[in-house]
Design a protein around this motif. Structure first.
Motif, PDB file in Angstrom:
ATOM      1  N   ALA A  89       0.900  -1.295   0.093  1.00  0.00           N
ATOM      2  CA  ALA A  89       0.117   0.009   0.029  1.00  0.00           C
ATOM      3  C   ALA A  89       0.902   1.391   0.089  1.00  0.00           C
ATOM      4  N   TRP A  90       0.144   2.534   0.056  1.00  0.00           N
ATOM      5  CA  TRP A  90       1.027   3.663  -0.141  1.00  0.00           C
ATOM      6  C   TRP A  90       0.212   4.313   1.010  1.00  0.00           C
ATOM      7  N   VAL A  91       1.041   5.417   1.769  1.00  0.00           N
ATOM      8  CA  VAL A  91       0.768   5.969   2.906  1.00  0.00           C
ATOM      9  C   VAL A  91       0.679   7.307   2.790  1.00  0.00           C
ATOM     10  N   LEU A 126      -1.665   9.506   9.799  1.00  0.00           N
ATOM     11  CA  LEU A 126      -1.082   8.610   8.623  1.00  0.00           C
ATOM     12  C   LEU A 126      -2.217   7.781   8.339  1.00  0.00           C
ATOM     13  N   SER A 141      -3.220   4.833   5.607  1.00  0.00           N
ATOM     14  CA  SER A 141      -2.710   3.649   4.592  1.00  0.00           C
ATOM     15  C   SER A 141      -3.828   3.591   3.497  1.00  0.00           C
ATOM     16  N   TYR A 142      -3.448   3.752   2.334  1.00  0.00           N
ATOM     17  CA  TYR A 142      -4.295   3.272   1.111  1.00  0.00           C
ATOM     18  C   TYR A 142      -4.014   1.975   0.510  1.00  0.00           C
ATOM     19  N   ASN A 143      -5.176   1.007   0.747  1.00  0.00           N
ATOM     20  CA  ASN A 143      -5.023  -0.324   0.238  1.00  0.00           C
ATOM     21  C   ASN A 143      -6.022  -0.495  -0.891  1.00  0.00           C
ATOM     22  N   ASN A 203       1.292   7.445  -6.041  1.00  0.00           N
ATOM     23  CA  ASN A 203       0.300   6.356  -5.728  1.00  0.00           C
ATOM     24  C   ASN A 203      -0.280   6.137  -7.220  1.00  0.00           C
ATOM     25  N   TRP A 207      -1.312  -1.533  -7.358  1.00  0.00           N
ATOM     26  CA  TRP A 207      -0.739  -2.078  -5.949  1.00  0.00           C
ATOM     27  C   TRP A 207      -1.353  -3.407  -5.649  1.00  0.00           C
ATOM     28  N   VAL A 263      -3.692   4.916  10.166  1.00  0.00           N
ATOM     29  CA  VAL A 263      -2.496   3.987  10.818  1.00  0.00           C
ATOM     30  C   VAL A 263      -2.269   4.807  12.217  1.00  0.00           C
TER      31      VAL A 263
END
Length: 180
Positions: A105-107, A120, A122-124, A154, A158, A175
């Motif tokens: 993922a990216w944050v 923070l 988290s993009y899942n 992003n 992913w 997060v």
């Protein structure tokens, strides 16, 4: 003169004694102790009760969409590049049935206007289903890094680490709070 005053005091004293005896007959010590104990427990739990910290601010009436989880302007989506899962059968924190969360993922760091703190997020990506036509697509990449190195931006599929690499939608998980 002292006799009248003494008589009044005797009358008050006898009335107070009668009232105390009557109260003792109808209300026992156990009842008193249980009420005092209940009051102590209630006063200990009082600080953990929820309360409104908005200081009278009316968010819904001002037309702002920072608190609408189905809008791209929602504060938690500040670095989101994808389709909203809560618009595709899931929620903003869980993938829809039949899809799996990406293993990578990216944050992003997003400011919550409600409490003024940075979080923070988290993009899942949710993988494994065909993309749903008509879902809300968001591209709100604040402070996105250039795509010269994987993981710093992003605009990547992913789902590549999953068995089924088909992209479906994206969730935004908190997060933690950014330390100052």
């Amino acid at each position: 003169m002292f006799t009248k005053l003494e008589k009044m005091l005797q009358i008050l004293d006898s009335r107070a004694e009668k009232q105390a005896r009557k109260s003792a007959e109808t209300h026992g010590r156990r009842g008193f102790l249980s009420k005092v104990g209940g009051l102590m427990v209630a006063s200990a739990l009082f600080p953990v009760l929820p309360f409104d910290r908005s200081m009278g601010k009316a968010y819904a009436s001002d037309g702002s969409s920072v608190f609408d989880e189905t809008s791209c302007d929602y504060w938690r989506y500040c670095a989101l590049d994808g389709t909203l899962c809560n618009d595709s059968g899931g929620t903003n924190t869980s993938c829809p049935p039949g899809s799996d969360a990406s293993k990578v993922a990216w944050v992003g760091t997003c400011l919550n206007p409600d409490d003024g703190k940075d979080y923070l997020v988290s993009y899942n990506d949710c993988c494994g289903k065909a993309a749903l036509v008509g879902s809300t697509f968001c591209f709100t990449s604040q402070d996105e890094r250039p795509g010269y190195r994987m993981g710093l931006h992003n605009d990547i599929n992913w789902c590549m680490a999953n068995d089924n690499k088909g992209y479906y939608c994206t969730v935004a998980l908190l997060v933690g709070i950014v330390d100052e």
